[in-house]
Design an enzyme around this catalytic site. Structure first.
Site, PDB file in Angstrom:
ATOM      1  N   GLU A 126       0.857  -1.183   0.000  1.00  0.00           N
ATOM      2  CA  GLU A 126       0.000   0.000   0.000  1.00  0.00           C
ATOM      3  C   GLU A 126       0.895   1.234   0.000  1.00  0.00           C
ATOM      4  O   GLU A 126       2.090   1.147   0.284  1.00  0.00           O
ATOM      5  CB  GLU A 126      -0.923  -0.009   1.228  1.00  0.00           C
ATOM      6  CG  GLU A 126      -1.874  -1.199   1.189  1.00  0.00           C
ATOM      7  CD  GLU A 126      -2.831  -1.260   2.370  1.00  0.00           C
ATOM      8  OE1 GLU A 126      -2.842  -0.298   3.175  1.00  0.00           O
ATOM      9  OE2 GLU A 126      -3.556  -2.262   2.483  1.00  0.00           O
ATOM     10  N   GLN A 337      29.516   1.063 -19.554  1.00  0.00           N
ATOM     11  CA  GLN A 337      30.880   1.607 -19.592  1.00  0.00           C
ATOM     12  C   GLN A 337      31.690   0.987 -20.735  1.00  0.00           C
ATOM     13  O   GLN A 337      32.416   1.685 -21.436  1.00  0.00           O
ATOM     14  CB  GLN A 337      31.575   1.341 -18.241  1.00  0.00           C
ATOM     15  CG  GLN A 337      32.820   2.169 -18.006  1.00  0.00           C
ATOM     16  CD  GLN A 337      32.491   3.651 -17.861  1.00  0.00           C
ATOM     17  OE1 GLN A 337      31.400   4.013 -17.436  1.00  0.00           O
ATOM     18  NE2 GLN A 337      33.422   4.503 -18.239  1.00  0.00           N
ATOM     19  N   GLU A 364       9.817  -6.876  -4.333  1.00  0.00           N
ATOM     20  CA  GLU A 364       9.762  -8.101  -3.527  1.00  0.00           C
ATOM     21  C   GLU A 364      10.764  -8.035  -2.377  1.00  0.00           C
ATOM     22  O   GLU A 364      11.465  -8.995  -2.066  1.00  0.00           O
ATOM     23  CB  GLU A 364       9.954  -9.340  -4.408  1.00  0.00           C
ATOM     24  CG  GLU A 364       8.875  -9.377  -5.481  1.00  0.00           C
ATOM     25  CD  GLU A 364       8.472 -10.759  -5.910  1.00  0.00           C
ATOM     26  OE1 GLU A 364       8.714 -11.724  -5.153  1.00  0.00           O
ATOM     27  OE2 GLU A 364       7.901 -10.874  -6.997  1.00  0.00           O
TER      28      GLU A 364
END
Lengths: 388, 260
Positions: A126, A337, A364
């Site tokens: 949330e 790079q 996660e």
């Protein structure tokens, strides 16, 4: 944890790699630019039975082992991180049902998920409750044979396109998130459910990340997963397993960047020789490849830990996600790079990979949360416990 | 109605090909695949199977034991069964010998259509479909962009200088198709899993009623030499000149070769 790659694993890798190289990789730049969900590739994966790998054969799935599911995600992510989220989130959304669902719930929903006819999503986060899951506020109030859900969710991957969402809401607000939260299967055509907004993101741009609102959404009590109050436990058990797929995604992104950097360095001429002839570049390529390999091996070991249902599996999956996510960020940055200015423009894939890699350090569970989990496991092993 | 697709296992198109001391392709050193042109024949057969026009699709290959892998891959794409004819006496078989063996095996399998790709990726002889038809004394429908089956007839749509021709013959026939058929399907995961349980028979030369003698007496070709292609002449580069000058040089280069 030990594992062994069988002929079946190698066969699956060859199959998915061919599909990813021929059909997914050519779409990756376009998906990133348009930020549109690749419905064509979802259909392709469904057609090839690659969205049903977590489901039993009785439900029309292919019931692959954990290592196979890792290889599937890894090979797709090597071509395109957005597309790899299709099998990842299909399983993430279904994991609460796999872990806590009853036979009737599985029989009702798994065939449509295994075939790819339906997409799933997992709605826990949330706006004010990210890492701090226990402070979730969404409510589920019992009303006869139904629960009435009210509240909102944020950062829900595939939330706007899923047909089924496993959502977490407080059935006992007094008891708080840890003890008073329950899990529900919500069909997204239920009145009162909406996905009013999707985020504009840095990476995985073709994968819609949605804000969800629940306005008196009536869910039959038969769609509650486990008992009332088991929501937190189910959510944590889900994440302990699902973050393996994020580790796999990170390994795939890393490998894609190694491949792109290697092929560029072997081709690009500067100062009259190939860029790959410079030892400075060789050292970078060696670091990128060996670190990717290390992340892969840890991820495969974590797959074995889940397969064995090891009591310390959070140690393995969090370690794998931590190492693989950081590796993906470092390796993709180095790939940019190696390509120099060409790495920074969209003509080459590595800048996209670098943007995609960042999310593996965030979702996660942030890398900081992974460290907390690993530390708690360590302290528990030492018999010291951890301060809550 | 039954189709048997004849497939050949070949070294991957991109693999470096090496020869053994007796001038045969060293098949162990390169990744092996289904001859890409045969995949179109497989796709054509499976489309007819999907449409319900044929009831059965089988596969036939002649080759070393490892060619069984190519048959398994074909079975993963679809179809019911496969047959591999393998025999030490077949090592080094040329198109004539291959056709003799395939024809004998097809006599036993008795399909309505023996379907092949238009050529193999390694040898590119394109002789086998015709030779098999001749040996079996059956009509040959070659280079089809599409194969259609109806009313006891096989028809192929073949690209012609003016458009397309439809060429028909009564069944049974030998047919070959081109890449105009359409993109071959990928094997699905369930297809790959199911293929492991599908029947794959292995026949020896004797099983198809032939002997090593039959083939030796008909050794029509012999490889006398093999060498890698000569290196291309160095690329001419036109650099550090104006666009007009570069264009003029390219035009001169083409004109010198009578290309413009």
């Amino acid at each position: 944890m030990t594992y062994r790659l069988t002929d079946e694993h190698l066969e699956l890798r060859a199959m998915v790699r061919e599909l990813a190289e021929e059909r997914i990789a050519p779409r990756a730049a376009g998906i990133d630019e348009s930020a549109e969900f690749p419905w064509d590739l979802k259909e392709l994966l469904a057609q090839q039975d690659l969205l049903g790998t977590a489901f039993g054969e009785a439900y029309g799935g292919t019931d692959l082992d954990q290592l196979s599911q890792v290889i599937l995600v890894e090979e797709i992510a090597r071509a395109d991180a957005t597309t790899s989220l299709i099998p990842i989130v299909q399983k993430l959304g279904a994991l609460p049902i796999l872990l806590a669902g009853n036979d009737e719930q599985k029989t009702r929903y798994f065939p449509r998920l295994a075939s790819g006819e339906w997409l799933a999503a997992f709605a826990l986060t949330e706006a004010a409750a990210g890492s701090d899951v226990a402070s979730n506020r969404m409510r589920a109030t019992r009303d006869g044979d139904d629960y009435v859900l009210n509240g909102s969710k944020r950062f829900i991957t595939h939330g706007s396109i899923a047909n089924l969402i496993t959502a977490f809401a407080l059935t006992d607000p007094e008891a708080g998130g840890r003890k008073g939260m329950s899990a529900f299967i919500v069909e997204t055509d239920t009145p009162g459910f909406a996905a009013p907004r999707v985020e504009h993101k840095m990476g995985i741009r073709g994968s819609p990340t949605a804000e969800l609102t629940f306005d008196d959404v009536r869910v039959p009590a038969a769609n509650r997963l486990g008992d009332e109050g088991e929501g937190f436990k189910i959510a944590m058990a889900t994440l302990d397993r699902s973050r393996l797929a994020i580790a796999a995604q990170a390994v795939g992104i890393s490998q894609g960047a190694v491949d792109a950097a290697l092929s560029y360095a072997a081709d690009r001429q500067q100062f009259g020789q190939r860029v790959s002839d410079f030892q400075g570049i060789q050292f970078m390529l060696a670091d990128m490849a060996s670190q990717t390999e290390a992340a892969r091996q840890l991820t495969y070991a974590a797959a074995a830990a889940i397969e064995a249902d090891a009591p310390d599996l959070p140690y393995w999956t969090s370690s794998a996600k931590l190492v693989a996510g950081d590796t993906a960020m470092r390796v993709t940055t180095d790939a940019v790079q190696v390509l120099g200015g060409y790495g920074y423009i969209t003509e080459y894939p590595v800048e996209r990979m670098m943007r995609d890699a960042k999310i593996t350090q965030l979702y996660e569970g942030t890398q900081q949360i992974q460290r907390l989990i690993v530390a708690r496991q360590l302290l528990a092993r030492a018999g010291a416990g951890a301060r809550r | 109605m039954k189709i048997v697709v004849c497939i050949k296992q070949v070294p991957a198109t991109t693999a470096e090909k090496r020869y053994t001391d007796d001038l045969r392709l060293d098949r162990a050193s390169a990744e092996a695949i289904i001859n890409p042109l045969d995949e179109y024949a497989i796709e054509q057969a499976l489309r007819l199977l999907d449409a319900g026009t044929v009831d059965e699709v089988g596969y036939l290959s002649m080759g070393p034991e490892q060619a069984g892998e190519a048959l398994r891959r074909a079975l993963a794409m679809g179809g019911e069964s496969a047959t591999l004819v393998t025999d030490p006496a077949l090592a080094g078989a040329d198109e004539w010998a291959t056709a003799a063996v395939l024809a004998a095996a097809l006599d036993k399998l008795a399909p309505d259509v023996a379907l092949m790709g238009m050529a193999s990726d390694d040898a590119r002889g394109s002789l086998v479909p015709g030779a098999v038809a001749a040996r079996r004394n059956l009509p040959l429908l070659s280079y089809g962009a599409e194969l259609a089956l109806a009313d006891g007839q096989a028809r192929i749509r073949r690209l012609s200088p003016t458009g397309f021709d439809w060429i028909a013959a009564p069944l049974p026939v030998v047919a070959s198709v081109t890449d105009q058929v359409g993109e071959p399907r990928y094997a699905s995961l369930k297809g790959i899993m199911a293929a492991k349980r599908k029947p794959l028979d292995t026949w020896s030369l004797a099983d198809v009623g032939l002997s090593a003698e039959d083939l030796r007496s008909g050794a029509l070709t012999r490889v006398t030499d093999a060498r890698p292609p000569e290196a291309k002449p160095p690329t001419e580069r036109i650099e550090n000149v104006s666009a007009d000058e570069a264009a003029a040089k390219i035009a001169d280069w083409l004109a010198a070769r009578k290309l413009v």
